[in-house]
Scaffold this motif. Structure first.
Motif, PDB file in Angstrom:
ATOM      1  N   ASP A  46       0.838  -1.186   0.000  1.00  0.00           N
ATOM      2  CA  ASP A  46       0.000   0.000   0.000  1.00  0.00           C
ATOM      3  C   ASP A  46       0.879   1.244   0.000  1.00  0.00           C
ATOM      4  O   ASP A  46       1.852   1.334   0.749  1.00  0.00           O
ATOM      5  CB  ASP A  46      -0.908   0.024   1.233  1.00  0.00           C
ATOM      6  N   ALA A  47       0.531   2.205  -0.840  1.00  0.00           N
ATOM      7  CA  ALA A  47       1.337   3.417  -0.958  1.00  0.00           C
ATOM      8  C   ALA A  47       1.177   4.259   0.307  1.00  0.00           C
ATOM      9  O   ALA A  47       0.123   4.845   0.553  1.00  0.00           O
ATOM     10  CB  ALA A  47       0.907   4.215  -2.184  1.00  0.00           C
ATOM     11  N   GLU A  48       2.219   4.274   1.103  1.00  0.00           N
ATOM     12  CA  GLU A  48       2.204   5.111   2.297  1.00  0.00           C
ATOM     13  C   GLU A  48       3.638   5.457   2.686  1.00  0.00           C
ATOM     14  O   GLU A  48       4.590   4.772   2.313  1.00  0.00           O
ATOM     15  CB  GLU A  48       1.488   4.432   3.460  1.00  0.00           C
ATOM     16  N   ILE A  49       3.741   6.545   3.436  1.00  0.00           N
ATOM     17  CA  ILE A  49       5.040   7.068   3.850  1.00  0.00           C
ATOM     18  C   ILE A  49       5.120   7.036   5.370  1.00  0.00           C
ATOM     19  O   ILE A  49       4.294   7.651   6.057  1.00  0.00           O
ATOM     20  CB  ILE A  49       5.254   8.517   3.359  1.00  0.00           C
ATOM     21  N   LEU A  51       7.568   8.111   8.358  1.00  0.00           N
ATOM     22  CA  LEU A  51       8.744   8.922   8.655  1.00  0.00           C
ATOM     23  C   LEU A  51       9.080   8.814  10.137  1.00  0.00           C
ATOM     24  O   LEU A  51       8.277   9.192  10.989  1.00  0.00           O
ATOM     25  CB  LEU A  51       8.488  10.386   8.281  1.00  0.00           C
ATOM     26  N   ASN A  52      10.247   8.270  10.414  1.00  0.00           N
ATOM     27  CA  ASN A  52      10.693   8.069  11.799  1.00  0.00           C
ATOM     28  C   ASN A  52       9.619   7.403  12.660  1.00  0.00           C
ATOM     29  O   ASN A  52       9.325   7.817  13.781  1.00  0.00           O
ATOM     30  CB  ASN A  52      11.128   9.405  12.411  1.00  0.00           C
ATOM     31  N   GLY A  53       9.004   6.371  12.084  1.00  0.00           N
ATOM     32  CA  GLY A  53       8.049   5.550  12.820  1.00  0.00           C
ATOM     33  C   GLY A  53       6.612   6.017  12.789  1.00  0.00           C
ATOM     34  O   GLY A  53       5.725   5.336  13.315  1.00  0.00           O
ATOM     35  N   LYS A  54       6.319   7.156  12.141  1.00  0.00           N
ATOM     36  CA  LYS A  54       4.959   7.682  12.109  1.00  0.00           C
ATOM     37  C   LYS A  54       4.483   7.868  10.672  1.00  0.00           C
ATOM     38  O   LYS A  54       5.203   8.416   9.834  1.00  0.00           O
ATOM     39  CB  LYS A  54       4.886   9.026  12.844  1.00  0.00           C
ATOM     40  N   LYS A  55       3.258   7.402  10.395  1.00  0.00           N
ATOM     41  CA  LYS A  55       2.680   7.595   9.073  1.00  0.00           C
ATOM     42  C   LYS A  55       2.367   9.071   8.875  1.00  0.00           C
ATOM     43  O   LYS A  55       1.822   9.728   9.763  1.00  0.00           O
ATOM     44  CB  LYS A  55       1.404   6.762   8.923  1.00  0.00           C
ATOM     45  N   ILE A  56       2.729   9.604   7.715  1.00  0.00           N
ATOM     46  CA  ILE A  56       2.488  11.017   7.441  1.00  0.00           C
ATOM     47  C   ILE A  56       1.617  11.186   6.204  1.00  0.00           C
ATOM     48  O   ILE A  56       1.566  10.314   5.330  1.00  0.00           O
ATOM     49  CB  ILE A  56       3.807  11.790   7.247  1.00  0.00           C
ATOM     50  N   ASP A  57       0.916  12.303   6.155  1.00  0.00           N
ATOM     51  CA  ASP A  57       0.186  12.688   4.955  1.00  0.00           C
ATOM     52  C   ASP A  57       1.161  13.438   4.058  1.00  0.00           C
ATOM     53  O   ASP A  57       1.583  14.557   4.382  1.00  0.00           O
ATOM     54  CB  ASP A  57      -1.007  13.589   5.310  1.00  0.00           C
ATOM     55  N   PHE A  58       1.531  12.809   2.964  1.00  0.00           N
ATOM     56  CA  PHE A  58       2.535  13.379   2.072  1.00  0.00           C
ATOM     57  C   PHE A  58       1.845  13.885   0.811  1.00  0.00           C
ATOM     58  O   PHE A  58       1.258  13.102   0.055  1.00  0.00           O
ATOM     59  CB  PHE A  58       3.573  12.308   1.738  1.00  0.00           C
ATOM     60  N   PRO A  59       1.878  15.204   0.551  1.00  0.00           N
ATOM     61  CA  PRO A  59       1.095  15.763  -0.562  1.00  0.00           C
ATOM     62  C   PRO A  59       1.480  15.240  -1.938  1.00  0.00           C
ATOM     63  O   PRO A  59       0.673  15.290  -2.867  1.00  0.00           O
ATOM     64  CB  PRO A  59       1.349  17.279  -0.445  1.00  0.00           C
ATOM     65  N   ASN A  67       1.611   7.485 -10.995  1.00  0.00           N
ATOM     66  CA  ASN A  67       2.533   7.466 -12.128  1.00  0.00           C
ATOM     67  C   ASN A  67       3.643   6.433 -12.012  1.00  0.00           C
ATOM     68  O   ASN A  67       4.248   6.065 -13.025  1.00  0.00           O
ATOM     69  CB  ASN A  67       3.147   8.854 -12.311  1.00  0.00           C
ATOM     70  N   LEU A  68       3.919   5.978 -10.778  1.00  0.00           N
ATOM     71  CA  LEU A  68       5.038   5.060 -10.574  1.00  0.00           C
ATOM     72  C   LEU A  68       4.643   3.726  -9.951  1.00  0.00           C
ATOM     73  O   LEU A  68       5.449   2.798  -9.918  1.00  0.00           O
ATOM     74  CB  LEU A  68       6.107   5.732  -9.690  1.00  0.00           C
ATOM     75  N   GLY A  69       3.412   3.618  -9.425  1.00  0.00           N
ATOM     76  CA  GLY A  69       2.990   2.389  -8.777  1.00  0.00           C
ATOM     77  C   GLY A  69       2.970   2.520  -7.262  1.00  0.00           C
ATOM     78  O   GLY A  69       3.430   3.519  -6.698  1.00  0.00           O
ATOM     79  N   ASN A  70       2.413   1.508  -6.601  1.00  0.00           N
ATOM     80  CA  ASN A  70       2.247   1.543  -5.149  1.00  0.00           C
ATOM     81  C   ASN A  70       3.485   1.025  -4.425  1.00  0.00           C
ATOM     82  O   ASN A  70       3.899  -0.123  -4.607  1.00  0.00           O
ATOM     83  CB  ASN A  70       1.040   0.695  -4.739  1.00  0.00           C
ATOM     84  N   LEU A  71       4.057   1.884  -3.587  1.00  0.00           N
ATOM     85  CA  LEU A  71       5.228   1.520  -2.799  1.00  0.00           C
ATOM     86  C   LEU A  71       5.063   1.972  -1.353  1.00  0.00           C
ATOM     87  O   LEU A  71       4.448   3.004  -1.080  1.00  0.00           O
ATOM     88  CB  LEU A  71       6.496   2.164  -3.376  1.00  0.00           C
ATOM     89  N   HIS A  72       5.619   1.184  -0.465  1.00  0.00           N
ATOM     90  CA  HIS A  72       5.612   1.495   0.974  1.00  0.00           C
ATOM     91  C   HIS A  72       7.021   1.962   1.350  1.00  0.00           C
ATOM     92  O   HIS A  72       7.995   1.232   1.141  1.00  0.00           O
ATOM     93  CB  HIS A  72       5.224   0.242   1.764  1.00  0.00           C
ATOM     94  N   LEU A  73       7.134   3.184   1.888  1.00  0.00           N
ATOM     95  CA  LEU A  73       8.429   3.748   2.254  1.00  0.00           C
ATOM     96  C   LEU A  73       8.521   3.947   3.765  1.00  0.00           C
ATOM     97  O   LEU A  73       7.599   4.500   4.374  1.00  0.00           O
ATOM     98  CB  LEU A  73       8.651   5.107   1.580  1.00  0.00           C
TER      99      LEU A  73
END
Length: 245
Positions: A46-49, A51-59, A67-73
């Motif tokens: 699932d595409a989500e970000i 950051l330092n252990g917390k999910k963020i809303d990334f604009p 455009n690039l596909g679903n990636l989990h970072l």
């Protein structure tokens, strides 16, 4: 899963250029590309970000995943998002490099999508290309993801930074003809002292002031030369741009 490392990007002088063609939008400017690198673990999912252990809303996320596909970072960063370190560009660039590796997308095209995501969300106009190339001090001669870029060799001295407040990047996207003057002024004397001198003059014109000598304020951070005190983040020039481990 793969891991990507991306440097920070702290601009000193910039001249925004907008075009109907997103890849040609960007900025002419001078940027320090610095350590510490952000460490990004990337996998399909699932595409989500995170950051330092917390999910963020990334604009930028919707544009990137569409455009690039679903990636989990999952990102580990020593600096915060939204203060002026180019961390948004770091995340977008890491997403693009991950998509290139995992989905086989041509790297050049993936990097273009990362840059366009920054333009659309009105984040850094020159961070992605600067972080991709690396080299310490980057001079973007022409705007856009395929613009002409030069890395400038200088004798580095201690550089440090301290975050003050979170601010939107759009507050910095003002056209100032003096930016082009300051860039040319620096190019006549290519030293770290001169970079800090022109960066301070330029950012003060935008309304950002630093109380310290040999320093400037970029958005929500103070960047300082030589005198690095306890509690400040110490930076070294990132001579290598973003890369997959």
């Amino acid at each position: 899963m793969l891991e990507v490392k991306v440097p920070l990007s702290i601009s000193g002088v910039w001249y925004p250029v907008f075009s109907n063609d997103l890849e040609k939008s960007g900025s002419i400017g001078l940027t320090m590309v610095l350590e510490p690198y952000s460490r990004v673990e990337i996998k399909r999912g699932d595409a989500e970000i995170i950051l330092n252990g917390k999910k963020i809303d990334f604009p930028n996320l919707d544009f990137l995943k569409n455009n690039l596909g679903n990636l989990h970072l999952e990102i580990k960063s020593d600096v915060p998002l939204g203060f002026g370190y180019g961390l948004s560009g770091s995340i977008s660039l890491a997403y693009a490099l991950g998509a290139s590796e995992i989905f086989g997308i041509i790297e050049r095209e993936a990097i273009k999508i990362a840059h366009e995501s920054e333009v659309i969300s009105k984040n850094g106009l020159g961070d992605v290309i600067s972080q991709y190339i690396g080299g310490g001090l980057v001079y973007r001669k022409t705007p856009g993801i395929y613009g002409e870029v030069e890395t400038i060799k200088i004798d580095w001295r201690p550089v440090c930074s301290k975050p003050l407040e979170k601010l939107p990047t759009i507050s910095l996207l003002k056209n100032s003809e003096s930016a082009l003057f300051y860039i040319q002024d620096f190019l006549k004397e290519r030293t770290i002292d001169k970079f800090f001198e022109v960066a301070r003059k330029f950012t003060e014109e935008l309304g950002f002031h630093s109380p310290y000598k040999k320093s400037f304020r970029k958005k929500g951070i103070i960047v300082r030369l030589d005198e690095c005190e306890e509690g400040w983040t110490i930076h070294k020039p990132a001579m290598k741009g973003a890369y997959v481990i």
